[in-house]
Design a protein around this motif. Structure first.
Motif, PDB file in Angstrom:
ATOM      1  N   ASN A  87      24.959 -44.220 -24.701  1.00 36.05           N
ATOM      2  CA  ASN A  87      24.722 -45.121 -25.723  1.00 36.05           C
ATOM      3  C   ASN A  87      23.534 -46.230 -25.270  1.00 36.05           C
ATOM      4  N   GLU A  88      23.971 -46.966 -24.166  1.00 32.84           N
ATOM      5  CA  GLU A  88      23.115 -48.177 -23.700  1.00 32.84           C
ATOM      6  C   GLU A  88      21.902 -47.439 -23.250  1.00 32.84           C
ATOM      7  N   GLN A  89      21.541 -46.417 -22.436  1.00 30.87           N
ATOM      8  CA  GLN A  89      20.424 -45.897 -22.174  1.00 30.87           C
ATOM      9  C   GLN A  89      19.448 -45.455 -23.192  1.00 30.87           C
ATOM     10  N   LEU A  90      20.156 -45.005 -24.208  1.00 31.34           N
ATOM     11  CA  LEU A  90      19.475 -44.548 -25.550  1.00 31.34           C
ATOM     12  C   LEU A  90      18.858 -45.948 -26.230  1.00 31.34           C
ATOM     13  N   GLY A  91      19.689 -46.841 -26.188  1.00 32.22           N
ATOM     14  CA  GLY A  91      19.228 -48.284 -26.883  1.00 32.22           C
ATOM     15  C   GLY A  91      18.052 -48.819 -26.028  1.00 32.22           C
ATOM     16  N   LEU A  92      18.124 -48.537 -24.680  1.00 37.40           N
ATOM     17  CA  LEU A  92      16.977 -49.021 -23.760  1.00 37.40           C
ATOM     18  C   LEU A  92      15.658 -48.334 -24.195  1.00 37.40           C
ATOM     19  N   LEU A  93      15.615 -47.212 -24.673  1.00 35.03           N
ATOM     20  CA  LEU A  93      14.332 -46.491 -24.903  1.00 35.03           C
ATOM     21  C   LEU A  93      13.693 -47.188 -26.000  1.00 35.03           C
ATOM     22  N   PHE A  94      14.537 -47.829 -26.942  1.00 37.40           N
ATOM     23  CA  PHE A  94      13.950 -48.517 -28.188  1.00 37.40           C
ATOM     24  C   PHE A  94      13.607 -49.952 -27.601  1.00 37.40           C
ATOM     25  N   THR A  95      14.178 -50.401 -26.672  1.00 34.37           N
ATOM     26  CA  THR A  95      13.796 -51.838 -26.281  1.00 34.37           C
ATOM     27  C   THR A  95      12.425 -51.798 -25.445  1.00 34.37           C
ATOM     28  N   PHE A  96      12.209 -50.569 -24.733  1.00 36.17           N
ATOM     29  CA  PHE A  96      10.727 -50.487 -24.266  1.00 36.17           C
ATOM     30  C   PHE A  96       9.881 -50.384 -25.169  1.00 36.17           C
ATOM     31  N   LEU A 133      31.420 -50.474 -24.736  1.00 38.94           N
ATOM     32  CA  LEU A 133      32.380 -51.401 -24.000  1.00 38.94           C
ATOM     33  C   LEU A 133      33.630 -51.457 -24.941  1.00 38.94           C
ATOM     34  N   TYR A 134      33.637 -51.488 -26.266  1.00 46.18           N
ATOM     35  CA  TYR A 134      34.735 -51.626 -27.203  1.00 46.18           C
ATOM     36  C   TYR A 134      34.986 -50.504 -27.941  1.00 46.18           C
ATOM     37  N   GLY A 135      34.209 -49.250 -27.729  1.00 44.62           N
ATOM     38  CA  GLY A 135      34.610 -48.001 -28.718  1.00 44.62           C
ATOM     39  C   GLY A 135      34.494 -48.331 -30.075  1.00 44.62           C
ATOM     40  N   ASN A 136      35.387 -47.937 -30.873  1.00 46.99           N
ATOM     41  CA  ASN A 136      35.361 -48.039 -32.526  1.00 46.99           C
ATOM     42  C   ASN A 136      35.263 -49.520 -32.849  1.00 46.99           C
ATOM     43  N   ASP A 137      35.932 -50.241 -31.995  1.00 44.10           N
ATOM     44  CA  ASP A 137      36.033 -51.619 -32.329  1.00 44.10           C
ATOM     45  C   ASP A 137      34.603 -52.193 -32.404  1.00 44.10           C
ATOM     46  N   GLY A 138      33.743 -51.757 -31.518  1.00 47.30           N
ATOM     47  CA  GLY A 138      32.317 -52.270 -31.433  1.00 47.30           C
ATOM     48  C   GLY A 138      31.677 -52.456 -32.956  1.00 47.30           C
ATOM     49  N   TYR A 139      32.167 -51.484 -33.855  1.00 47.45           N
ATOM     50  CA  TYR A 139      31.637 -51.487 -35.342  1.00 47.45           C
ATOM     51  C   TYR A 139      31.885 -52.818 -36.004  1.00 47.45           C
ATOM     52  N   ARG A 140      32.816 -53.445 -35.706  1.00 43.61           N
ATOM     53  CA  ARG A 140      33.269 -54.654 -36.180  1.00 43.61           C
ATOM     54  C   ARG A 140      32.060 -55.759 -35.740  1.00 43.61           C
ATOM     55  N   TRP A 179      27.955 -52.545 -27.176  1.00 40.96           N
ATOM     56  CA  TRP A 179      28.949 -52.871 -27.791  1.00 40.96           C
ATOM     57  C   TRP A 179      29.958 -51.551 -27.917  1.00 40.96           C
ATOM     58  N   LEU A 180      29.314 -50.420 -28.286  1.00 45.17           N
ATOM     59  CA  LEU A 180      29.938 -49.148 -28.722  1.00 45.17           C
ATOM     60  C   LEU A 180      30.576 -48.654 -27.197  1.00 45.17           C
ATOM     61  N   ASP A 210      14.060 -54.600 -32.943  1.00 34.81           N
ATOM     62  CA  ASP A 210      14.025 -53.332 -32.315  1.00 34.81           C
ATOM     63  C   ASP A 210      13.980 -53.431 -30.649  1.00 34.81           C
ATOM     64  N   LEU A 211      13.645 -54.684 -30.262  1.00 35.47           N
ATOM     65  CA  LEU A 211      13.697 -55.157 -28.991  1.00 35.47           C
ATOM     66  C   LEU A 211      15.038 -55.370 -28.227  1.00 35.47           C
ATOM     67  N   PHE A 212      16.030 -55.647 -29.292  1.00 31.36           N
ATOM     68  CA  PHE A 212      17.510 -55.785 -28.694  1.00 31.36           C
ATOM     69  C   PHE A 212      18.471 -54.991 -29.469  1.00 31.36           C
ATOM     70  N   VAL A 213      18.288 -54.928 -30.804  1.00 27.92           N
ATOM     71  CA  VAL A 213      19.520 -54.432 -31.701  1.00 27.92           C
ATOM     72  C   VAL A 213      20.175 -52.818 -31.015  1.00 27.92           C
ATOM     73  N   HIS A 214      19.141 -51.939 -30.667  1.00 25.51           N
ATOM     74  CA  HIS A 214      19.688 -50.888 -30.388  1.00 25.51           C
ATOM     75  C   HIS A 214      20.490 -50.856 -28.957  1.00 25.51           C
ATOM     76  N   THR A 215      19.999 -51.460 -28.097  1.00 27.42           N
ATOM     77  CA  THR A 215      20.812 -51.772 -26.791  1.00 27.42           C
ATOM     78  C   THR A 215      21.885 -52.512 -26.896  1.00 27.42           C
ATOM     79  N   LEU A 216      21.911 -53.645 -27.805  1.00 32.60           N
ATOM     80  CA  LEU A 216      22.993 -54.437 -27.997  1.00 32.60           C
ATOM     81  C   LEU A 216      24.130 -53.606 -28.636  1.00 32.60           C
ATOM     82  N   PHE A 217      23.789 -52.963 -29.571  1.00 34.21           N
ATOM     83  CA  PHE A 217      24.879 -52.149 -30.417  1.00 34.21           C
ATOM     84  C   PHE A 217      25.364 -51.060 -29.630  1.00 34.21           C
ATOM     85  N   GLY A 218      24.391 -50.477 -28.893  1.00 34.38           N
ATOM     86  CA  GLY A 218      24.927 -49.377 -27.939  1.00 34.38           C
ATOM     87  C   GLY A 218      26.056 -49.763 -27.032  1.00 34.38           C
TER      88      GLY A 218
END
Length: 420
Positions: free
Chosen positions: A42-51, A371-378, A368-369, A358-366
């Motif tokens: 998830n985090e690597q996918l988010g990094l694509l959007f950070t780039f 690290l915290y699994g489904n609790d990351g959605y909170r 959270w998911l 787009d610079l941080f949302v996708h990486t940050l959300f990824g």
């Protein structure tokens, strides 16, 4: 321009937007398939959007400058060919290193002058009073175009048995759509005389620094930041349905298309038409941000035991109110009252801040998911609610600032009349 020609040109711009952003935002529909196809987390996918966003942010200002000086149509067609070439590159390689390069270069082909040219093109199709309607229908046509493209992409995806082969076929299809977009814009988007007039204007007539002193520019930027952040962040509803409620990837993709594009087709013109009816896009933005925030709060009461129809109603309603704001957020630029020769630069400034999520949302959300699994959605829902608060506050301050400006102009006019 006649109404039919105006809306045909608007559709050409919208179809181009749908085609251009199909690859950069492919995860909106093919989230899990992209993880498997590129063998990433998830985090690597988010990094694509950070780039991708990082390149965008560096290019918005020079891109706005370019859009003020060159043919809108030529900028768009050149960008479509560039995006098509990047689609072919990724399809031929299908690995994470190539994906990093492609997403970074997409920042050039779908950012730089492309976005400023698109916004400026939409704006010039309507009068001052039609801005909310023009942008609302532009987003509506974009949603309709993207829905058609993605349903075809889903069908193509289903024809293959492996994630890599399916993704490769879809990406090549996106390349074809960009070439089609180049043809449509070439034949149906005609630049009016206003472009020639703007290109001949002396840039020294109004100093750009003085334009930047307008507080409305920064408030409009925050409104776009909030509206786009909501639009971008709500794409995580797709993995939310599969992971929390056990929805199949196929059904989740179909629901995602309905939420992201069919509801966009429905919600964005509503915001535009309400703006025209009320005479204020800002009042509609204030309403949309407030209601969306309340609906997102309701997700804290949702659990795996909640009836799925309730979850869908919440998700779809929140999406519609988000699209009402998303469709008209660029109409706020009209309220800034800047010379046409500087419009591209102003769009560049507001885009620089507005699309920063787009610079941080996708990486940050990824993250959270991961690290915290489904609790990351909170955490995700809390962040989206914060964006609603920022949008509500910015819209309110914008309305207040415009009232103060009108009062000041009225008093000045009265003083002048008394003098004579």
């Amino acid at each position: 321009m006649k109404p039919f020609g105006k809306y045909l040109a608007l559709f050409a711009l919208a179809f181009g937007s749908a085609s251009s952003y199909a690859l950069p935002y492919i995860k909106y529909i093919f989230y899990d398939a992209l993880l498997k196809g590129l063998q990433i987390n998830n985090e690597q996918l988010g990094l694509l959007f950070t780039f991708y966003a990082g390149v965008h942010l560096c290019l918005y200002l020079p891109g706005g400058w370019m859009a003020d000086r060159f043919s809108i149509r030529k900028i768009l067609v050149f960008s479509f060919f560039g995006t098509a070439a990047l689609c072919v590159w990724l399809a031929a390689s299908m690995n994470y290193r190539s994906a990093i390069f492609v997403w970074a270069m997409l920042g050039f082909s779908t950012g730089f002058a492309y976005w400023a040219a698109t916004v400026k093109g939409v704006k010039r199709l309507g009068s001052n009073k039609e801005q909310g309607k023009m942008f609302g229908f532009f987003e509506s046509f974009t949603g309709l175009s993207m829905a058609m493209i993605l349903f075809l992409a889903l069908y193509i995806f289903s024809l293959f048995h492996s994630a890599v082969s399916s993704l490769r076929a879809v990406i090549l299809f996106y390349a074809l759509m960009n070439l089609v977009a180049a043809l449509i814009v070439t034949f149906f988007y005609k630049e009016s005389d206003v472009y020639e007039q703007e290109r001949k204007e002396e840039q020294t007539q109004v100093r750009f620094v003085s334009v930047l002193r307008k507080p409305q520019i920064w408030l409009a930027s925050l409104i776009i930041f909030s509206g786009y952040g909501l639009f971008s962040g709500e794409t995580f509803f797709t993995p939310y349905l599969t992971r929390v409620f056990g929805v199949t990837v196929g059904l989740s993709a179909i629901l995602s298309i309905i939420r992201t594009y069919v509801l966009r087709f429905m919600g964005t013109p509503v915001g535009g038409l309400l703006s025209e009816k009320t005479g204020s896009s800002l009042k509609v933005l204030l309403f949309s941000f407030s209601v969306t925030g309340i609906l997102l709060m309701a997700f804290f009461a949702v659990s795996p035991g909640t009836q799925f129809i309730v979850v869908l109603l919440l998700m779809f309603t929140a999406s519609i109110t988000t699209y009402m704001a998303f469709g008209i957020m660029w109409a706020t630029v009209e309220e800034i009252r800047v010379p046409g020769s500087m419009l591209g630069m102003v769009i560049g400034v507001t885009s620089l801040i507005g699309y920063m999520p787009d610079l941080f949302v996708h990486t940050l959300f990824g993250r959270w998911l991961d690290l915290y699994g489904n609790d990351g959605y909170r955490y995700i829902f809390s962040f989206l609610i914060l964006l609603c608060f920022i949008g509500t506050l910015s819209s309110t301050l914008f309305i207040i600032s415009l009232k103060k400006n009108r009062t000041a102009r009225k008093m000045q006019a009265e003083q002048v009349s008394h003098t004579f």
